[in-house]
Design a protein around this motif. Structure first.
Motif, PDB file in Angstrom:
ATOM      1  N   TRP A  76       0.810  -1.218   0.000  1.00  0.00           N
ATOM      2  CA  TRP A  76       0.000   0.000   0.000  1.00  0.00           C
ATOM      3  C   TRP A  76       0.844   1.269   0.000  1.00  0.00           C
ATOM      4  O   TRP A  76       0.352   2.364   0.179  1.00  0.00           O
ATOM      5  CB  TRP A  76      -1.006   0.023   1.145  1.00  0.00           C
ATOM      6  CG  TRP A  76      -0.398   0.049   2.515  1.00  0.00           C
ATOM      7  CD1 TRP A  76       0.086   1.143   3.183  1.00  0.00           C
ATOM      8  CD2 TRP A  76      -0.220  -1.045   3.392  1.00  0.00           C
ATOM      9  NE1 TRP A  76       0.567   0.784   4.411  1.00  0.00           N
ATOM     10  CE2 TRP A  76       0.392  -0.572   4.559  1.00  0.00           C
ATOM     11  CE3 TRP A  76      -0.506  -2.405   3.306  1.00  0.00           C
ATOM     12  CZ2 TRP A  76       0.713  -1.394   5.627  1.00  0.00           C
ATOM     13  CZ3 TRP A  76      -0.170  -3.213   4.376  1.00  0.00           C
ATOM     14  CH2 TRP A  76       0.425  -2.707   5.510  1.00  0.00           C
ATOM     15  N   SER A  77       2.126   1.121  -0.271  1.00  0.00           N
ATOM     16  CA  SER A  77       3.013   2.283  -0.311  1.00  0.00           C
ATOM     17  C   SER A  77       2.967   2.951  -1.687  1.00  0.00           C
ATOM     18  O   SER A  77       2.348   2.442  -2.611  1.00  0.00           O
ATOM     19  CB  SER A  77       4.448   1.856  -0.019  1.00  0.00           C
ATOM     20  OG  SER A  77       4.996   1.191  -1.141  1.00  0.00           O
ATOM     21  N   SER A  78       3.679   4.037  -1.787  1.00  0.00           N
ATOM     22  CA  SER A  78       3.839   4.719  -3.075  1.00  0.00           C
ATOM     23  C   SER A  78       5.110   4.255  -3.766  1.00  0.00           C
ATOM     24  O   SER A  78       5.615   4.928  -4.662  1.00  0.00           O
ATOM     25  CB  SER A  78       3.893   6.229  -2.856  1.00  0.00           C
ATOM     26  OG  SER A  78       2.714   6.675  -2.260  1.00  0.00           O
ATOM     27  N   GLY A  79       5.645   3.129  -3.344  1.00  0.00           N
ATOM     28  CA  GLY A  79       6.832   2.565  -3.967  1.00  0.00           C
ATOM     29  C   GLY A  79       8.110   3.259  -3.552  1.00  0.00           C
ATOM     30  O   GLY A  79       8.186   3.932  -2.530  1.00  0.00           O
ATOM     31  N   ALA A  80       9.131   3.106  -4.376  1.00  0.00           N
ATOM     32  CA  ALA A  80      10.470   3.616  -4.068  1.00  0.00           C
ATOM     33  C   ALA A  80      10.546   5.130  -4.092  1.00  0.00           C
ATOM     34  O   ALA A  80      11.481   5.719  -3.579  1.00  0.00           O
ATOM     35  CB  ALA A  80      11.483   3.031  -5.049  1.00  0.00           C
ATOM     36  N   ALA A  81       9.551   5.803  -4.683  1.00  0.00           N
ATOM     37  CA  ALA A  81       9.565   7.262  -4.742  1.00  0.00           C
ATOM     38  C   ALA A  81       9.201   7.901  -3.405  1.00  0.00           C
ATOM     39  O   ALA A  81       9.564   9.039  -3.148  1.00  0.00           O
ATOM     40  CB  ALA A  81       8.610   7.752  -5.820  1.00  0.00           C
TER      41      ALA A  81
ATOM     42  N   ASP B 293       9.129  -2.610  -6.873  1.00  0.00           N
ATOM     43  CA  ASP B 293       8.216  -1.548  -7.288  1.00  0.00           C
ATOM     44  C   ASP B 293       8.031  -1.603  -8.800  1.00  0.00           C
ATOM     45  O   ASP B 293       8.938  -1.308  -9.563  1.00  0.00           O
ATOM     46  CB  ASP B 293       8.822  -0.210  -6.854  1.00  0.00           C
ATOM     47  CG  ASP B 293       8.033   1.002  -7.297  1.00  0.00           C
ATOM     48  OD1 ASP B 293       7.067   0.858  -8.069  1.00  0.00           O
ATOM     49  OD2 ASP B 293       8.403   2.107  -6.879  1.00  0.00           O
ATOM     50  N   LYS B 294       6.797  -1.959  -9.240  1.00  0.00           N
ATOM     51  CA  LYS B 294       6.484  -2.023 -10.669  1.00  0.00           C
ATOM     52  C   LYS B 294       5.650  -0.829 -11.128  1.00  0.00           C
ATOM     53  O   LYS B 294       5.108  -0.838 -12.222  1.00  0.00           O
ATOM     54  CB  LYS B 294       5.738  -3.323 -10.970  1.00  0.00           C
ATOM     55  CG  LYS B 294       6.589  -4.560 -10.799  1.00  0.00           C
ATOM     56  CD  LYS B 294       5.817  -5.831 -11.065  1.00  0.00           C
ATOM     57  CE  LYS B 294       5.114  -5.816 -12.377  1.00  0.00           C
ATOM     58  NZ  LYS B 294       4.500  -7.079 -12.768  1.00  0.00           N
ATOM     59  N   LEU B 295       5.564   0.219 -10.305  1.00  0.00           N
ATOM     60  CA  LEU B 295       4.719   1.361 -10.645  1.00  0.00           C
ATOM     61  C   LEU B 295       5.194   2.083 -11.900  1.00  0.00           C
ATOM     62  O   LEU B 295       4.398   2.643 -12.639  1.00  0.00           O
ATOM     63  CB  LEU B 295       4.640   2.341  -9.470  1.00  0.00           C
ATOM     64  CG  LEU B 295       3.990   1.794  -8.202  1.00  0.00           C
ATOM     65  CD1 LEU B 295       4.097   2.803  -7.063  1.00  0.00           C
ATOM     66  CD2 LEU B 295       2.540   1.413  -8.464  1.00  0.00           C
TER      67      LEU B 295
ATOM     68  N   VAL C 149       1.961  -2.166  -9.595  1.00  0.00           N
ATOM     69  CA  VAL C 149       1.845  -2.560  -8.185  1.00  0.00           C
ATOM     70  C   VAL C 149       3.229  -2.558  -7.537  1.00  0.00           C
ATOM     71  O   VAL C 149       4.256  -2.504  -8.215  1.00  0.00           O
ATOM     72  CB  VAL C 149       1.217  -3.961  -8.030  1.00  0.00           C
ATOM     73  CG1 VAL C 149      -0.174  -4.031  -8.627  1.00  0.00           C
ATOM     74  CG2 VAL C 149       2.100  -5.032  -8.636  1.00  0.00           C
ATOM     75  N   VAL C 150       3.209  -2.647  -6.211  1.00  0.00           N
ATOM     76  CA  VAL C 150       4.433  -2.851  -5.436  1.00  0.00           C
ATOM     77  C   VAL C 150       4.245  -4.163  -4.680  1.00  0.00           C
ATOM     78  O   VAL C 150       3.250  -4.339  -3.967  1.00  0.00           O
ATOM     79  CB  VAL C 150       4.690  -1.696  -4.442  1.00  0.00           C
ATOM     80  CG1 VAL C 150       5.969  -1.934  -3.668  1.00  0.00           C
ATOM     81  CG2 VAL C 150       4.739  -0.360  -5.174  1.00  0.00           C
ATOM     82  N   TYR C 151       5.173  -5.092  -4.868  1.00  0.00           N
ATOM     83  CA  TYR C 151       5.131  -6.377  -4.185  1.00  0.00           C
ATOM     84  C   TYR C 151       6.122  -6.365  -3.032  1.00  0.00           C
ATOM     85  O   TYR C 151       7.140  -5.674  -3.089  1.00  0.00           O
ATOM     86  CB  TYR C 151       5.541  -7.522  -5.129  1.00  0.00           C
ATOM     87  CG  TYR C 151       4.545  -7.844  -6.188  1.00  0.00           C
ATOM     88  CD1 TYR C 151       3.331  -8.442  -5.862  1.00  0.00           C
ATOM     89  CD2 TYR C 151       4.802  -7.576  -7.528  1.00  0.00           C
ATOM     90  CE1 TYR C 151       2.409  -8.750  -6.849  1.00  0.00           C
ATOM     91  CE2 TYR C 151       3.890  -7.883  -8.511  1.00  0.00           C
ATOM     92  CZ  TYR C 151       2.693  -8.475  -8.162  1.00  0.00           C
ATOM     93  OH  TYR C 151       1.787  -8.776  -9.129  1.00  0.00           O
ATOM     94  N   GLY C 152       5.862  -7.179  -2.033  1.00  0.00           N
ATOM     95  CA  GLY C 152       6.841  -7.345  -0.973  1.00  0.00           C
ATOM     96  C   GLY C 152       6.215  -7.634   0.362  1.00  0.00           C
ATOM     97  O   GLY C 152       4.993  -7.718   0.507  1.00  0.00           O
ATOM     98  N   ASN C 153       7.098  -7.772   1.340  1.00  0.00           N
ATOM     99  CA  ASN C 153       6.672  -8.087   2.694  1.00  0.00           C
ATOM    100  C   ASN C 153       7.821  -7.809   3.637  1.00  0.00           C
ATOM    101  O   ASN C 153       8.928  -7.479   3.205  1.00  0.00           O
ATOM    102  CB  ASN C 153       6.247  -9.553   2.783  1.00  0.00           C
ATOM    103  CG  ASN C 153       5.134  -9.770   3.779  1.00  0.00           C
ATOM    104  OD1 ASN C 153       4.973  -9.006   4.732  1.00  0.00           O
ATOM    105  ND2 ASN C 153       4.361 -10.805   3.559  1.00  0.00           N
ATOM    106  N   SER C 154       7.578  -8.001   4.915  1.00  0.00           N
ATOM    107  CA  SER C 154       8.664  -7.827   5.876  1.00  0.00           C
ATOM    108  C   SER C 154       9.595  -9.040   5.804  1.00  0.00           C
ATOM    109  O   SER C 154       9.202 -10.126   5.378  1.00  0.00           O
ATOM    110  CB  SER C 154       8.106  -7.654   7.287  1.00  0.00           C
ATOM    111  OG  SER C 154       7.384  -8.791   7.683  1.00  0.00           O
ATOM    112  N   VAL C 155      10.836  -8.821   6.204  1.00  0.00           N
ATOM    113  CA  VAL C 155      11.838  -9.880   6.205  1.00  0.00           C
ATOM    114  C   VAL C 155      12.571  -9.840   7.545  1.00  0.00           C
ATOM    115  O   VAL C 155      12.873  -8.758   8.061  1.00  0.00           O
ATOM    116  CB  VAL C 155      12.828  -9.739   5.012  1.00  0.00           C
ATOM    117  CG1 VAL C 155      13.587  -8.433   5.060  1.00  0.00           C
ATOM    118  CG2 VAL C 155      13.802 -10.913   4.957  1.00  0.00           C
ATOM    119  N   THR C 156      12.824 -11.006   8.108  1.00  0.00           N
ATOM    120  CA  THR C 156      13.517 -11.095   9.380  1.00  0.00           C
ATOM    121  C   THR C 156      14.992 -10.752   9.192  1.00  0.00           C
ATOM    122  O   THR C 156      15.656 -11.291   8.303  1.00  0.00           O
ATOM    123  CB  THR C 156      13.395 -12.521   9.960  1.00  0.00           C
ATOM    124  OG1 THR C 156      12.009 -12.822  10.105  1.00  0.00           O
ATOM    125  CG2 THR C 156      14.100 -12.640  11.300  1.00  0.00           C
TER     126      THR C 156
END
Length: 188
Positions: free
Chosen positions: A45-50, A93-95, A106-113
């Protein structure tokens, strides 16, 4: 060394078939409990890398054209709660990955330990329209298809970036060019 707000082109020749191993060391003094928080981040739900935050995003831009009108950033973003608890996110980030307006945005991803004292690591495999990212030795994995219209063949470029506002990042990279597949038809 990537200062806040920096983007650095990497002159490696053709950047359409790559195997990249990157290590990032963050400035831990900047992620100090006295500094502001930036919690509630989420790749999806972010605006990506920008979108700039105190502690990210930072990472690698693949399949970009020279003017950065097309680009696919793969990055880390660190958020911190008011209690000082850190969460690291790994995102693709594919925006802006294609000027083809029918492409998926879309922006894909998740948290990582990330274990205390561990550096942030990613391995990226780029093969024309496929971008595979592995964070922290495979604790988080993202595979994406992108369809650039300008960032193809000799026009594909590679960049390092740090869009954080408060934190410098030290990056170390190993980059290998991958050869094209040699397909031999099966004799009938």
């Amino acid at each position: 060394m990537l200062e806040p707000g920096s983007i650095i082109p990497l002159d490696i020749g053709t950047a359409t078939q790559l195997d990249i191993v990157a290590t990032f060391e963050v400035d831990h003094d900047a992620i100090n409990p006295k500094h502001e928080t930036n919690n509630q981040y989420g790749c999806k739900w972010s605006s990506g890398a920008a979108k700039r935050g105190s502690f990210g995003p930072f990472g690698i831009v693949v399949l970009a054209d020279e003017t950065l009108s097309e680009l696919t950033p793969v990055y880390f973003y660190i958020d911190k709660t008011f209690e000082g608890i850190l969460t690291t996110h790994f995102c693709t980030d594919k925006l802006r990955s294609s000027l083809d307006y029918d492409s998926e945005k879309v922006v894909y991803g998740n948290s990582v330990t990330v274990v205390d004292g561990e550096k942030l690591t990613m391995r990226l495999l780029v093969d024309h329209s496929i971008v595979e990212g592995f964070a922290q030795g495979g604790r988080a994995v993202i595979t994406s298809r992108v369809y650039p219209t300008r960032a193809i063949y000799d026009n594909a470029k590679l960049f390092l970036f740090n869009n954080a506002t408060r934190m410098s990042v030290k990056a170390s990279l190993n980059i290998w060019q991958m050869a094209a597949a040699q397909v031999k038809p099966y004799p009938f």
